[in-house]
Design a protein around this motif. Sequence first.
Motif, PDB file in Angstrom:
ATOM      1  N   VAL A 417      -9.013  40.467   7.921  1.00 47.36           N
ATOM      2  CA  VAL A 417      -9.166  40.786   6.508  1.00 47.36           C
ATOM      3  C   VAL A 417      -8.722  39.601   5.665  1.00 47.36           C
ATOM      4  O   VAL A 417      -7.566  39.197   5.686  1.00 47.36           O
ATOM      5  CB  VAL A 417      -8.410  42.087   6.105  1.00 47.36           C
ATOM      6  CG1 VAL A 417      -9.089  43.302   6.740  1.00 47.36           C
ATOM      7  CG2 VAL A 417      -6.943  42.064   6.516  1.00 47.36           C
ATOM      8  N   ASP A 418      -9.682  39.014   4.972  1.00 44.97           N
ATOM      9  CA  ASP A 418      -9.399  37.904   4.054  1.00 44.97           C
ATOM     10  C   ASP A 418      -9.194  38.527   2.685  1.00 44.97           C
ATOM     11  O   ASP A 418     -10.119  39.093   2.105  1.00 44.97           O
ATOM     12  CB  ASP A 418     -10.591  36.938   4.070  1.00 44.97           C
ATOM     13  CG  ASP A 418     -10.508  35.878   2.975  1.00 44.97           C
ATOM     14  OD1 ASP A 418      -9.444  35.743   2.338  1.00 44.97           O
ATOM     15  OD2 ASP A 418     -11.517  35.180   2.764  1.00 44.97           O
ATOM     16  N   THR A 419      -7.956  38.454   2.189  1.00 42.92           N
ATOM     17  CA  THR A 419      -7.580  39.216   0.997  1.00 42.92           C
ATOM     18  C   THR A 419      -7.437  38.306  -0.210  1.00 42.92           C
ATOM     19  O   THR A 419      -6.615  37.392  -0.205  1.00 42.92           O
ATOM     20  CB  THR A 419      -6.245  39.934   1.236  1.00 42.92           C
ATOM     21  OG1 THR A 419      -5.217  38.943   1.449  1.00 42.92           O
ATOM     22  CG2 THR A 419      -6.296  40.842   2.471  1.00 42.92           C
ATOM     23  N   GLN A 422      -3.726  37.664  -6.641  1.00 39.15           N
ATOM     24  CA  GLN A 422      -2.916  36.669  -7.339  1.00 39.15           C
ATOM     25  C   GLN A 422      -1.564  37.266  -7.727  1.00 39.15           C
ATOM     26  O   GLN A 422      -1.418  38.486  -7.768  1.00 39.15           O
ATOM     27  CB  GLN A 422      -3.601  36.269  -8.656  1.00 39.15           C
ATOM     28  CG  GLN A 422      -5.043  35.873  -8.525  1.00 39.15           C
ATOM     29  CD  GLN A 422      -5.660  35.578  -9.876  1.00 39.15           C
ATOM     30  OE1 GLN A 422      -5.784  36.462 -10.713  1.00 39.15           O
ATOM     31  NE2 GLN A 422      -6.043  34.329 -10.088  1.00 39.15           N
ATOM     32  N   THR A 423      -0.628  36.387  -8.087  1.00 37.95           N
ATOM     33  CA  THR A 423       0.641  36.852  -8.635  1.00 37.95           C
ATOM     34  C   THR A 423       0.365  37.836  -9.775  1.00 37.95           C
ATOM     35  O   THR A 423       1.033  38.867  -9.909  1.00 37.95           O
ATOM     36  CB  THR A 423       1.449  35.650  -9.174  1.00 37.95           C
ATOM     37  OG1 THR A 423       1.594  34.692  -8.124  1.00 37.95           O
ATOM     38  CG2 THR A 423       2.822  36.078  -9.661  1.00 37.95           C
ATOM     39  N   GLU A 424      -0.645  37.518 -10.552  1.00 37.10           N
ATOM     40  CA  GLU A 424      -0.968  38.326 -11.727  1.00 37.10           C
ATOM     41  C   GLU A 424      -1.551  39.686 -11.366  1.00 37.10           C
ATOM     42  O   GLU A 424      -1.348  40.663 -12.097  1.00 37.10           O
ATOM     43  CB  GLU A 424      -1.994  37.592 -12.604  1.00 37.10           C
ATOM     44  CG  GLU A 424      -1.467  36.337 -13.285  1.00 37.10           C
ATOM     45  CD  GLU A 424      -1.567  35.078 -12.431  1.00 37.10           C
ATOM     46  OE1 GLU A 424      -1.748  35.209 -11.199  1.00 37.10           O
ATOM     47  OE2 GLU A 424      -1.452  33.975 -12.977  1.00 37.10           O
ATOM     48  N   GLY A 508      -9.199  32.641 -13.355  1.00 33.96           N
ATOM     49  CA  GLY A 508      -8.966  31.210 -13.137  1.00 33.96           C
ATOM     50  C   GLY A 508      -9.591  30.699 -11.850  1.00 33.96           C
ATOM     51  O   GLY A 508      -9.412  29.552 -11.488  1.00 33.96           O
ATOM     52  N   ASP A 509     -10.336  31.557 -11.162  1.00 35.51           N
ATOM     53  CA  ASP A 509     -10.998  31.172  -9.913  1.00 35.51           C
ATOM     54  C   ASP A 509     -12.512  31.141 -10.091  1.00 35.51           C
ATOM     55  O   ASP A 509     -13.075  31.977 -10.794  1.00 35.51           O
ATOM     56  CB  ASP A 509     -10.693  32.199  -8.803  1.00 35.51           C
ATOM     57  CG  ASP A 509      -9.374  31.922  -8.114  1.00 35.51           C
ATOM     58  OD1 ASP A 509      -8.835  30.815  -8.266  1.00 35.51           O
ATOM     59  OD2 ASP A 509      -8.879  32.823  -7.413  1.00 35.51           O
ATOM     60  N   GLY A 510     -13.126  30.214  -9.395  1.00 32.57           N
ATOM     61  CA  GLY A 510     -14.578  30.212  -9.293  1.00 32.57           C
ATOM     62  C   GLY A 510     -14.971  31.037  -8.077  1.00 32.57           C
ATOM     63  O   GLY A 510     -14.224  31.109  -7.100  1.00 32.57           O
ATOM     64  N   HIS A 534       0.392  27.288  -2.044  1.00 31.96           N
ATOM     65  CA  HIS A 534       1.343  27.375  -3.158  1.00 31.96           C
ATOM     66  C   HIS A 534       0.691  26.861  -4.427  1.00 31.96           C
ATOM     67  O   HIS A 534       0.079  25.802  -4.435  1.00 31.96           O
ATOM     68  CB  HIS A 534       2.595  26.546  -2.878  1.00 31.96           C
ATOM     69  CG  HIS A 534       3.271  26.918  -1.600  1.00 31.96           C
ATOM     70  ND1 HIS A 534       3.478  28.233  -1.231  1.00 31.96           N
ATOM     71  CD2 HIS A 534       3.776  26.170  -0.607  1.00 31.96           C
ATOM     72  CE1 HIS A 534       4.096  28.260  -0.062  1.00 31.96           C
ATOM     73  NE2 HIS A 534       4.270  27.028   0.345  1.00 31.96           N
ATOM     74  N   ARG A 535       0.875  27.617  -5.485  1.00 35.82           N
ATOM     75  CA  ARG A 535       0.291  27.196  -6.761  1.00 35.82           C
ATOM     76  C   ARG A 535       1.183  26.179  -7.430  1.00 35.82           C
ATOM     77  O   ARG A 535       2.351  26.417  -7.654  1.00 35.82           O
ATOM     78  CB  ARG A 535       0.170  28.411  -7.666  1.00 35.82           C
ATOM     79  CG  ARG A 535      -1.100  29.160  -7.438  1.00 35.82           C
ATOM     80  CD  ARG A 535      -1.051  30.486  -8.104  1.00 35.82           C
ATOM     81  NE  ARG A 535      -1.173  30.377  -9.550  1.00 35.82           N
ATOM     82  CZ  ARG A 535      -1.364  31.442 -10.318  1.00 35.82           C
ATOM     83  NH1 ARG A 535      -1.421  32.645  -9.792  1.00 35.82           N
ATOM     84  NH2 ARG A 535      -1.487  31.308 -11.611  1.00 35.82           N
ATOM     85  N   ILE A 536       0.586  25.059  -7.789  1.00 39.04           N
ATOM     86  CA  ILE A 536       1.334  24.024  -8.500  1.00 39.04           C
ATOM     87  C   ILE A 536       0.461  23.520  -9.639  1.00 39.04           C
ATOM     88  O   ILE A 536      -0.707  23.203  -9.442  1.00 39.04           O
ATOM     89  CB  ILE A 536       1.691  22.870  -7.547  1.00 39.04           C
ATOM     90  CG1 ILE A 536       2.616  23.401  -6.440  1.00 39.04           C
ATOM     91  CG2 ILE A 536       2.362  21.722  -8.289  1.00 39.04           C
ATOM     92  CD1 ILE A 536       2.833  22.447  -5.325  1.00 39.04           C
TER      93      ILE A 536
HETATM   94  C1  WTA Z   1      -5.980  31.667  -4.405  1.00 40.50           C
HETATM   95  C2  WTA Z   1      -1.309  34.611  -3.877  1.00 40.50           C
HETATM   96  C3  WTA Z   1      -9.475  32.393  -1.835  1.00 40.50           C
HETATM   97  C4  WTA Z   1      -6.771  31.833  -5.687  1.00 40.50           C
HETATM   98  C5  WTA Z   1      -1.617  36.040  -3.429  1.00 40.50           C
HETATM   99  C6  WTA Z   1      -5.820  32.586  -6.579  1.00 40.50           C
HETATM  100  C7  WTA Z   1      -7.397  32.821  -2.704  1.00 40.50           C
HETATM  101  C8  WTA Z   1      -4.489  32.020  -6.175  1.00 40.50           C
HETATM  102  C9  WTA Z   1      -7.255  33.930  -1.841  1.00 40.50           C
HETATM  103  C10 WTA Z   1      -3.359  32.966  -6.413  1.00 40.50           C
HETATM  104  C11 WTA Z   1      -8.321  34.211  -0.924  1.00 40.50           C
HETATM  105  C12 WTA Z   1      -5.492  33.760  -3.089  1.00 40.50           C
HETATM  106  N1  WTA Z   1      -9.405  33.420  -0.972  1.00 40.50           N
HETATM  107  N2  WTA Z   1      -8.512  32.067  -2.693  1.00 40.50           N
HETATM  108  N3  WTA Z   1      -8.259  35.212  -0.048  1.00 40.50           N
HETATM  109  N4  WTA Z   1      -6.060  34.488  -2.110  1.00 40.50           N
HETATM  110  N5  WTA Z   1      -6.278  32.735  -3.438  1.00 40.50           N
HETATM  111  O1  WTA Z   1      -0.619  33.658  -7.418  1.00 40.50           O
HETATM  112  O2  WTA Z   1      -7.055  30.558  -6.216  1.00 40.50           O
HETATM  113  O3  WTA Z   1       0.222  32.474  -5.359  1.00 40.50           O
HETATM  114  O4  WTA Z   1      -6.078  32.403  -7.945  1.00 40.50           O
HETATM  115  O5  WTA Z   1      -1.095  34.599  -5.239  1.00 40.50           O
HETATM  116  O6  WTA Z   1      -4.614  31.738  -4.786  1.00 40.50           O
HETATM  117  O7  WTA Z   1      -2.157  32.443  -5.906  1.00 40.50           O
HETATM  118  P1  WTA Z   1      -0.822  33.267  -6.013  1.00 40.50           P
END
Ligand code: WTA
Length: 656
Positions: A417-419, A422-424, A508-510, A534-536
């Motif tokens: 499962v590819d989930t 986001q934090t949001e 914020g994602d394409g 990790h988001r930076i």
């Molecule tokens: C990316 C992590 C592709 C995406 C849970 C998102 C993903 C950001 C996937 C959030 C996925 C997270 N496939 N991209 N399955 N899961 N992302 O807030 O760019 O640390 O906006 O949350 O990670 O990162 P965050």
Amino acid sequence: MRDIDVLLQEHRKFPPSDDFRSHAAITDRSLWDAASADYERYWAGEAARLEWMKPWTQVLDWKPPHAQWFTGGKLNAAANCVDRHVRPSTGSRRNKAAIIWEGEPGDRRTLTYWDLFIEVSKFANVLRQLGVKKGDRVAIYLPMVPEAAIAMLACARIGAIHSVVFGGFAPESLRDRINDAEAKVLITADGGYRRGGIVPLKRSADKALEECPSIEHVVVVRRRAGADGDEAFATMQDGRDHWWHRLMQRAPIACEPEPMDAEDVLYILYTSGTTGKPKGIVHTTGGYLTGCATTMRQVFDLREDDVFFCTADVGWVTGHSYVVYGPLANGATVLMYEGAPDWPEKDRMWDLCERHGATILYTAPTAIRAFMKWGSEWVTKHDLSSLRLLGSVGEPINPEAWIWYQQNVGGGRCPVVDTWWQTETGAIVISPVPGVTETKPGSATQPLPGYFPEILNNDGKPVPVGGGLLTLTKPWPSMLRTIWNDDPRYVETYFSKWTDRPDLYFAGDGARRDDEGYYWLLGRVDDVLNIAGHRIGTMEVESALVEHPSVAEAAVVGKTHDVKGQAITAFVTLREGKTGGHDLREELRDFVAQKIGAIARPDDVLFSADLPKTRSGKIMRRLLRDIAEGRALGDITTLADPNVVAQLKEQYEGSE
Ligand code: WTA
């Protein structure tokens, strides 16, 4: 573009096996049907599985862009995650393992739900004795030890708001987060183990606390074996600092959980945005817990005897939702590991899975790509037959890594499962449900019940098939409520992309949607990087760089990296009289790591006499990305001085 081409060529499909389906909890689409027919009713049904002290009067109060869920209802998150499972009348999980923990050196602890109940209650009393009241903020800066979960739940028990700061962050990052939230208490440890060494958290905390006027008390977990006064790692300040175990010795057990309003804040979690200042994402109690608990059951097909191994650190949202709140709200057993995946050997993960009988593994593409690089022999030497389901989160997973994971770790037997979330979003939004969804490697597939994503173009026109910007068109229970102390930024960042539609959440994602309605996530479309999951923010790294006395200006971009997904490339112009070279490059890389944390250390620093700018003075990151990736340069007609780019490109190619 290359990534998109690869994804466009991906046509493999994996329907759920009969074997998996025959045991799965969800095997048809009735939940989606119910949610599409009336999503408020659907979510109310899911929320009702939690334990409420007082029922809500309204399911959803949606005044775009602000949502309130289950208004009027009262509950306590800790009571839902702990008490419920040990109460004679409702829970029979008293002796069930809640947390199975292993430290990096190999030390082990198992906390049953009863143990967790005692620990959380006692620590909640400790916090109260330190003067923490409902609504106060408590910062948590800990390694992956059970005390992290205990501290979070103890805060929730008394209605204090926790703000967990990833233990890999540097003192200045910790300081800024403590100050933004005005935390009263900090919970840290003398250190944590990482790759055989000690991460000296208390020392970093002391440095941060030089400039944190709101902190009144510091509680220190003793992770290092040895005497209390191990000066090397923890100097205790009289009156301010207290050892965790000392406070716990004296703490009473009885502690009634605070009845919290569904919309009372449960926690703040800072994440990177497009400015230099991280955003304090605010989650509330009832909706967040509903989202975590529901998705935990659906996505992971959770069963009573599962051992759920989520490798995320509690410092990130995955650790909040799927190490602590999601699993524990369901009375599940979670496996928690402190250290590095390649310590002492590159098979530590598989060794952990085998010895603890993990049934579900939830990890990140970066880790999977590292495992691939290390070689499948590390995996296959272990008996992983207990695993029945595999998950991925945090970044787009390339089909090659997906297949490797499915074959080598899952033995071709476990659904993947590819989930996406986001934090949001607080909880998983787009993901297969393993007993129902036919998966496609590289696609997060389709929304879970109760979520309504869409792909829009820049003008807000829906793109039923094709690429565009990912949006969520309806509110959901675990959505962020605001940004701490900065509601205008909440509105601006998430609900202002399409000016005439203040109800559309911009992720914020394409993403691309194929002709079967499957979502293929393509990465961030803003100035946020995703380094090893990790988001930076590019601006955070740039702000750090320009604080160095030699640096005049900096521009940071992401460059494709085969393991980390993206790596940081920094373009830097120096002040008059300074010259760049190997030593300064290394110094700047370290400088960023010291300011933000090792995760933000640039892979490349490139010195330049000038940076490419538009005539209005805006740095053209797109061109810098092209240079970093070694691509043919895109449109440069808006550039003020085209020579700058040519020089940079020449220099960069020469440097490799
Ligand atoms: C990316 C992590 C592709 C995406 C849970 C998102 C993903 C950001 C996937 C959030 C996925 C997270 N496939 N991209 N399955 N899961 N992302 O807030 O760019 O640390 O906006 O949350 O990670 O990162 P965050």
